[in-house]
Write an enzyme that holds these catalytic residues in place. Sequence first.
Site, PDB file in Angstrom:
ATOM      1  CG  HIS A 198      -0.707  -0.341   2.477  1.00 37.26           C
ATOM      2  ND1 HIS A 198       0.264   0.336   3.156  1.00 37.26           N
ATOM      3  CD2 HIS A 198      -1.203  -1.272   3.331  1.00 37.26           C
ATOM      4  CE1 HIS A 198       0.355  -0.170   4.364  1.00 37.26           C
ATOM      5  NE2 HIS A 198      -0.509  -1.147   4.500  1.00 37.26           N
ATOM      6  CG  HIS A 213      -3.307  -6.231  12.702  1.00 43.18           C
ATOM      7  ND1 HIS A 213      -4.290  -5.279  12.639  1.00 43.18           N
ATOM      8  CD2 HIS A 213      -2.367  -5.857  11.795  1.00 43.18           C
ATOM      9  CE1 HIS A 213      -3.965  -4.375  11.724  1.00 43.18           C
ATOM     10  NE2 HIS A 213      -2.812  -4.704  11.193  1.00 43.18           N
ATOM     11  CD  GLU A 218      -3.096  -3.520   7.069  1.00 45.45           C
ATOM     12  OE1 GLU A 218      -2.468  -3.249   8.108  1.00 45.45           O
ATOM     13  OE2 GLU A 218      -2.954  -2.885   6.007  1.00 45.45           O
ATOM     14  CG  ASP A 240      -0.810  -7.624   6.321  1.00 46.75           C
ATOM     15  OD1 ASP A 240      -1.874  -7.177   6.784  1.00 46.75           O
ATOM     16  OD2 ASP A 240       0.304  -7.237   6.722  1.00 46.75           O
ATOM     17  CG  HIS A 285      -0.852  -0.120  11.716  1.00 44.80           C
ATOM     18  ND1 HIS A 285      -1.090   0.265  10.424  1.00 44.80           N
ATOM     19  CD2 HIS A 285      -0.883  -1.477  11.702  1.00 44.80           C
ATOM     20  CE1 HIS A 285      -1.203  -0.792   9.643  1.00 44.80           C
ATOM     21  NE2 HIS A 285      -1.090  -1.869  10.405  1.00 44.80           N
ATOM     22  CG  ASP A 305       1.239  -4.992  11.469  1.00 48.24           C
ATOM     23  OD1 ASP A 305       1.665  -6.001  10.880  1.00 48.24           O
ATOM     24  OD2 ASP A 305       0.258  -4.344  11.081  1.00 48.24           O
ATOM     25  CE1 TYR A 345       6.331  -3.830   9.139  1.00 49.48           C
ATOM     26  CE2 TYR A 345       6.326  -2.661  11.230  1.00 49.48           C
ATOM     27  CZ  TYR A 345       5.772  -3.600  10.375  1.00 49.48           C
ATOM     28  OH  TYR A 345       4.648  -4.286  10.766  1.00 49.48           O
ATOM     29  CG  HIS A 371       4.984  -7.862   8.476  1.00 54.15           C
ATOM     30  ND1 HIS A 371       4.453  -8.492   7.376  1.00 54.15           N
ATOM     31  CD2 HIS A 371       4.001  -7.059   8.956  1.00 54.15           C
ATOM     32  CE1 HIS A 371       3.203  -8.093   7.197  1.00 54.15           C
ATOM     33  NE2 HIS A 371       2.896  -7.227   8.140  1.00 54.15           N
TER      34      HIS A 371
HETATM   35 FE1  FEO Z   1      -1.286  -3.949   9.698  1.00 51.37          FE
HETATM   36 FE2  FEO Z   1       0.876  -6.367   8.679  1.00 51.37          FE
HETATM   37  O1  FEO Z   1      -0.768  -5.493   8.793  1.00 51.37           O
END
Ligand code: FEO
Length: 397
Positions: A24, A78, A80, A82, A145, A164, A192, A225
């Site tokens: 993104h 989380h 999101e 991903d 976040h 994250d 990041y 990640h």
């Molecule tokens: Fe906020 Fe890795 O997604």
Amino acid sequence: MQPVEIKKDVYWVGAVDWNIRDFHGYSTPKGTTYNAYLVMDEKITLFDTVKKPFKNDLIAHIEKITDPAKIDYLVVNHVEMDHSGALPDIIDRLRPEKVFCSAMGKKALLDHYHRKDWPYEVVETGQTLRLGKKTVQFLEIRMLHWPDSMVSYVPEDRLLISSDGFGQHWATSERFDDEVDLPELLAHAAKYYANILLLFSPLVQKLLATIQEAGLQIDMIAGDHGLIWRSHPAKIIEAYDLWSRQQGRDKAVILYDTMWQSTETMARAIAEGLDEEGVNFKMCNLKLNHRSDVMTEVLDAKALILGSATLNNGMLPAMADMLCYLKGLRPANKIGAAFGSYGWSGEAVKLMTAALEEIKVRVVDPGLRVRFAPTPEDIEKCMELGRKIGKAVKERQ
Ligand code: FEO
């Protein structure tokens, strides 16, 4: 790839995405990973899932440890996509007894997947879940976040499953911080932070204080990640403390775009002035530097200097793109100024100065404009602007 035991009976079962190049708007030239963790206990528990196209990797990794159908609990730290994209298929296949998430997490899951039939179990900060020999303590980290975000702490292993937080977008076959080059890892972590978490720096400060007040002993940080912090968790916590304070160092970044090299000539003269004052600087031609790499340079700078020629009564498109991104991430405690060449109307400098003021940069000069090509006198004015900003950088504590 093989699952990796990161603590006794705790396994990395995530996926490596070697090919993603844009997250993104954040450039990911070295890919990323979507980490998920499986705890083998009386209640077998999976923490987070992966991006939807990587569902089979997740299942294959779990199958090397246990029959996926035996998984009792899912923890969604989380929502999101991903980390939750594979969730609908995983829930349909695993039929877990419970799906743990925050209240905002449940709301977000319903908004994403519209599945009222899932066995949601809402948890909040301080709540503990017993898995058998191990327990999980939940800590909501709202807006770090996303509103739903939370982390899970396993005290028996001194393990923080950090969602994250503390991540990096870096695809590797290695899983741990001590298996890669530490400065390179920290550079990925800085990028990041600058692109994902900078806006939320006050909340990062609060979280670090909460962790300290709660006396959480952390031997390992396993984020969603990149690499797991096994040998250097204190190092990344220290870095987060530094980055979230946003004090910067004696460094300026000159972000510019140029039409016929006049604005670039001005940028070089401003840099000369900074150099004379002994202030480090980075020149970022916005046509050549990706916005997310520029943000990494902004992270530890005290001064933000913007340059653009005027085009059609506005600024050049690359500067407009950069400002949109900067306004979103809102770096704090910066000083700055704008400059640029123009032909007849010359609005760009005014527009960039207004943008700096909007993100609360302390503007130390009303802005420097040069008609068409700079004269030797104009060059001297640019150098003087550089010296002025350089002095302000050194004076700012
Ligand atoms: Fe906020 Fe890795 O997604």
